[in-house]
Design a protein around this motif. Structure first.
Motif, mmCIF file in Angstrom:
data_model
loop_
_atom_site.group_PDB
_atom_site.id
_atom_site.type_symbol
_atom_site.label_atom_id
_atom_site.label_comp_id
_atom_site.label_asym_id
_atom_site.label_seq_id
_atom_site.Cartn_x
_atom_site.Cartn_y
_atom_site.Cartn_z
ATOM 1 N N GLU A 119 -66.189 -36.273 -100.876
ATOM 2 C CA GLU A 119 -65.539 -36.776 -102.089
ATOM 3 C C GLU A 119 -64.446 -37.778 -101.746
ATOM 4 N N ARG A 120 -63.903 -37.670 -100.521
ATOM 5 C CA ARG A 120 -62.846 -38.591 -100.083
ATOM 6 C C ARG A 120 -63.334 -39.591 -99.041
ATOM 7 N N ILE A 121 -64.448 -39.243 -98.359
ATOM 8 C CA ILE A 121 -64.943 -40.064 -97.258
ATOM 9 C C ILE A 121 -66.387 -40.483 -97.529
ATOM 10 N N ASP A 122 -66.637 -41.780 -97.474
ATOM 11 C CA ASP A 122 -67.981 -42.318 -97.632
ATOM 12 C C ASP A 122 -68.488 -42.766 -96.257
ATOM 13 N N ILE A 123 -69.453 -42.032 -95.710
ATOM 14 C CA ILE A 123 -70.014 -42.384 -94.404
ATOM 15 C C ILE A 123 -70.978 -43.558 -94.598
ATOM 16 N N VAL A 124 -70.612 -44.723 -94.051
ATOM 17 C CA VAL A 124 -71.415 -45.932 -94.277
ATOM 18 C C VAL A 124 -72.361 -46.234 -93.115
ATOM 19 N N ALA A 125 -72.150 -45.607 -91.971
ATOM 20 C CA ALA A 125 -73.029 -45.785 -90.824
ATOM 21 C C ALA A 125 -72.754 -44.677 -89.816
ATOM 22 N N VAL A 126 -73.729 -44.444 -88.946
ATOM 23 C CA VAL A 126 -73.611 -43.390 -87.929
ATOM 24 C C VAL A 126 -74.051 -43.950 -86.589
ATOM 25 N N THR A 127 -73.318 -43.591 -85.543
ATOM 26 C CA THR A 127 -73.712 -43.940 -84.184
ATOM 27 C C THR A 127 -73.279 -42.806 -83.252
ATOM 28 N N GLY A 128 -73.533 -42.979 -81.969
ATOM 29 C CA GLY A 128 -73.155 -41.940 -81.014
ATOM 30 C C GLY A 128 -73.145 -42.499 -79.611
ATOM 31 N N ASN A 129 -72.617 -41.718 -78.705
ATOM 32 C CA ASN A 129 -72.588 -42.118 -77.303
ATOM 33 C C ASN A 129 -73.605 -41.320 -76.505
ATOM 34 N N SER A 130 -74.577 -42.017 -75.927
ATOM 35 C CA SER A 130 -75.530 -41.384 -75.030
ATOM 36 C C SER A 130 -76.265 -40.236 -75.733
ATOM 37 N N MET A 131 -76.098 -39.003 -75.287
ATOM 38 C CA MET A 131 -76.747 -37.887 -75.961
ATOM 39 C C MET A 131 -76.355 -37.818 -77.431
ATOM 40 N N GLY A 132 -75.209 -38.376 -77.776
ATOM 41 C CA GLY A 132 -74.775 -38.415 -79.169
ATOM 42 C C GLY A 132 -75.727 -39.157 -80.077
ATOM 43 N N TRP A 133 -76.611 -39.990 -79.497
ATOM 44 C CA TRP A 133 -77.630 -40.657 -80.306
ATOM 45 C C TRP A 133 -78.546 -39.631 -80.965
ATOM 46 N N TYR A 134 -78.916 -38.570 -80.237
ATOM 47 C CA TYR A 134 -79.774 -37.532 -80.815
ATOM 48 C C TYR A 134 -79.068 -36.851 -81.996
ATOM 49 N N ILE A 135 -77.757 -36.626 -81.840
ATOM 50 C CA ILE A 135 -76.991 -35.999 -82.920
ATOM 51 C C ILE A 135 -76.893 -36.957 -84.107
ATOM 52 N N ALA A 136 -76.694 -38.239 -83.804
ATOM 53 C CA ALA A 136 -76.603 -39.246 -84.864
ATOM 54 C C ALA A 136 -77.879 -39.280 -85.701
ATOM 55 N N LEU A 137 -79.019 -39.100 -85.067
ATOM 56 C CA LEU A 137 -80.282 -39.072 -85.811
ATOM 57 C C LEU A 137 -80.233 -38.021 -86.919
ATOM 58 N N ALA A 138 -79.717 -36.838 -86.580
ATOM 59 C CA ALA A 138 -79.642 -35.762 -87.574
ATOM 60 C C ALA A 138 -78.566 -36.037 -88.610
ATOM 61 N N CYS A 139 -77.415 -36.523 -88.165
ATOM 62 C CA CYS A 139 -76.326 -36.791 -89.105
ATOM 63 C C CYS A 139 -76.687 -37.884 -90.102
ATOM 64 N N ALA A 140 -77.543 -38.809 -89.696
ATOM 65 C CA ALA A 140 -77.979 -39.882 -90.588
ATOM 66 C C ALA A 140 -79.197 -39.504 -91.420
ATOM 67 N N GLY A 141 -79.771 -38.337 -91.156
ATOM 68 C CA GLY A 141 -80.912 -37.874 -91.939
ATOM 69 C C GLY A 141 -82.257 -38.372 -91.449
ATOM 70 N N ALA A 142 -82.306 -38.988 -90.257
ATOM 71 C CA ALA A 142 -83.579 -39.470 -89.728
ATOM 72 C C ALA A 142 -84.433 -38.327 -89.182
ATOM 73 N N VAL A 143 -83.793 -37.231 -88.829
ATOM 74 C CA VAL A 143 -84.485 -36.005 -88.437
ATOM 75 C C VAL A 143 -83.781 -34.842 -89.127
ATOM 76 N N SER A 144 -84.459 -33.729 -89.278
ATOM 77 C CA SER A 144 -83.843 -32.548 -89.882
ATOM 78 C C SER A 144 -82.860 -31.921 -88.904
ATOM 79 N N PRO A 145 -81.963 -31.051 -89.376
ATOM 80 C CA PRO A 145 -81.030 -30.372 -88.452
ATOM 81 C C PRO A 145 -81.763 -29.631 -87.337
ATOM 82 N N GLU A 146 -82.867 -28.958 -87.693
ATOM 83 C CA GLU A 146 -83.616 -28.213 -86.687
ATOM 84 C C GLU A 146 -84.351 -29.147 -85.735
ATOM 85 N N ALA A 147 -84.903 -30.247 -86.258
ATOM 86 C CA ALA A 147 -85.591 -31.203 -85.387
ATOM 87 C C ALA A 147 -84.605 -31.835 -84.409
ATOM 88 N N GLY A 148 -83.417 -32.171 -84.906
ATOM 89 C CA GLY A 148 -82.391 -32.727 -84.023
ATOM 90 C C GLY A 148 -82.018 -31.750 -82.932
#
Length: 348
Positions: free
Chosen positions: A88-117
């Motif tokens: 309600e206070r924060i609008d996430i406009v993009a997601v990225t990550g460092n190295s292994m964080g790319w896999y986490i970014a996939l889930a946070c951006a909705g490109a994979v499900s939480p379980e798939a990530g």
């Protein structure tokens, strides 16, 4: 109330250490259903549940820094931190990550499900640990004010190339990480660099424990096995823009999920990861009010600020400029710090 725009940044390996032990219990004890699903995925492969790893009475480096333990732990902490942000206070406009964080970014951006990530992270972390091909070290090219030292970066790359040309020596850029280069290679290559480069602050070159030669050609066998284990059905298009380790943006509605999988399990594994470029792309393309780094750990803040300084973002030329702006109007929020995480969460 005006929502602030933010780019979300997910951390990589090396961010869950002794101070982070119990992170899930402290911050996400109420997320029992999702944590149970993550634990079930670990149980399916005969591995210790992430909640048990997090609840261990003592941090054990030989256990907690292993790829097959650290990777799922960091994923769970980071993904649940992302869920805790007050939208309600924060609008996430993009997601990225460092190295292994790319896999986490996939889930946070909705490109994979939480379980798939979780499955992607756990599979790749386990494969990396089982193979443990090569290693990594870090070496800085900026001064105490985070300004680039003339000739230092070129000197690092020249020495790296010289060593890599020797018979039996492998050495390459693994990650461009703000004011540091992460180099990866085999033991001969790493030892040569350590022996022939000047020591800095009695810390660098710094070998990273339990890290393989991530993002280099040495990881080709891991990439092949990952592709065999992780099918195309796991991947989809993101709900918000994703910025990868080349600075490329994967847009909602314009992403080929097969190409995203190919990058994730191919180029991203065997080629250098440019975290600095990802941050600079985020700043230039989305001009966010904030950069939010999910936990665990707090080590990625400096690299993020250094990448912004390199891009002359908002006129910042060094560490002093960043600290002045950060004090007046925070630009960067690290959720691994309690006083900062509460600024972007609903309260826990």
């Amino acid at each position: 109330m005006t929502r602030k725009t933010a780019v979300l940044i997910c951390p990589g390996r090396g961010t869950y250490n002794a101070p982070e032990l119990g992170y899930l219990g402290r911050h996400h004890a109420s997320r029992t259903e999702l944590l149970a699903r993550f634990d079930a995925l670990r149980s399916e492969t005969g591995q210790e549940p992430v909640t048990a790893l997090d609840a261990a009475p003592k941090f054990q480096p030989a256990l907690h820094t292993r790829g097959d333990a650290a990777s799922p732990l960091i994923y769970a902490c980071s993904y649940l931190d992302a869920l805790a942000i007050d939208r309600e206070r924060i609008d996430i406009v993009a997601v990225t990550g460092n190295s292994m964080g790319w896999y986490i970014a996939l889930a946070c951006a909705g490109a994979v499900s939480p379980e798939a990530g979780f499955r992607i992270v756990n599979t790749m972390g386990t494969l990396m640990q089982e193979r443990l091909i090569g290693g990594q070290l870090v070496y800085p090219f900026v001064d105490a004010d985070w300004q680039e030292i003339p000739g230092r970066r070129a000197g690092i790359l020249d020495k790296m190339s010289e060593i890599a040309a020797r018979e039996g020596h492998d050495l390459a850029v693994s990650i461009a990480l703000g004011g540091m280069l992460v180099l990866a290679g085999n033991d001969a290559g790493l030892r040569a660099f350590e022996a022939e480069m000047p020591r800095i602050d009695d810390r660098f070159p710094m070998r990273l424990k339990n890290h393989a030669a991530f993002h280099t050609a040495l990881q080709a066998p891991v990439a092949t096995e990952g592709q065999a284990c992780l099918g195309p059905d796991l991947f989809g298009a993101p709900d918000v823009p994703l910025i990868d380790g080349r600075g490329q943006i994967w847009w909602p509605g314009a992403t080929d999920s097969a190409a995203l999988r190919d990058y994730t399990l191919g180029h991203q594994v065997t080629e250098a990861y440019d975290f600095s470029r990802a941050i600079q792309t985020a700043a230039r393309e989305f001009a966010p009010d904030l950069f939010i780094i999910t936990g665990p750990g707090t080590t990625l803040g400096g690299a993020t600020a250094q990448a912004l300084i390199q891009a002359d973002w908002r006129g910042m030329a060094g560490k002093t400029d960043f600290q002045t702006k950060q004090k007046a109007t925070p630009l960067l929020v690290s959720m691994g710090l309690d006083d900062q995480r509460f600024a972007v969460t609903k309260g826990e």
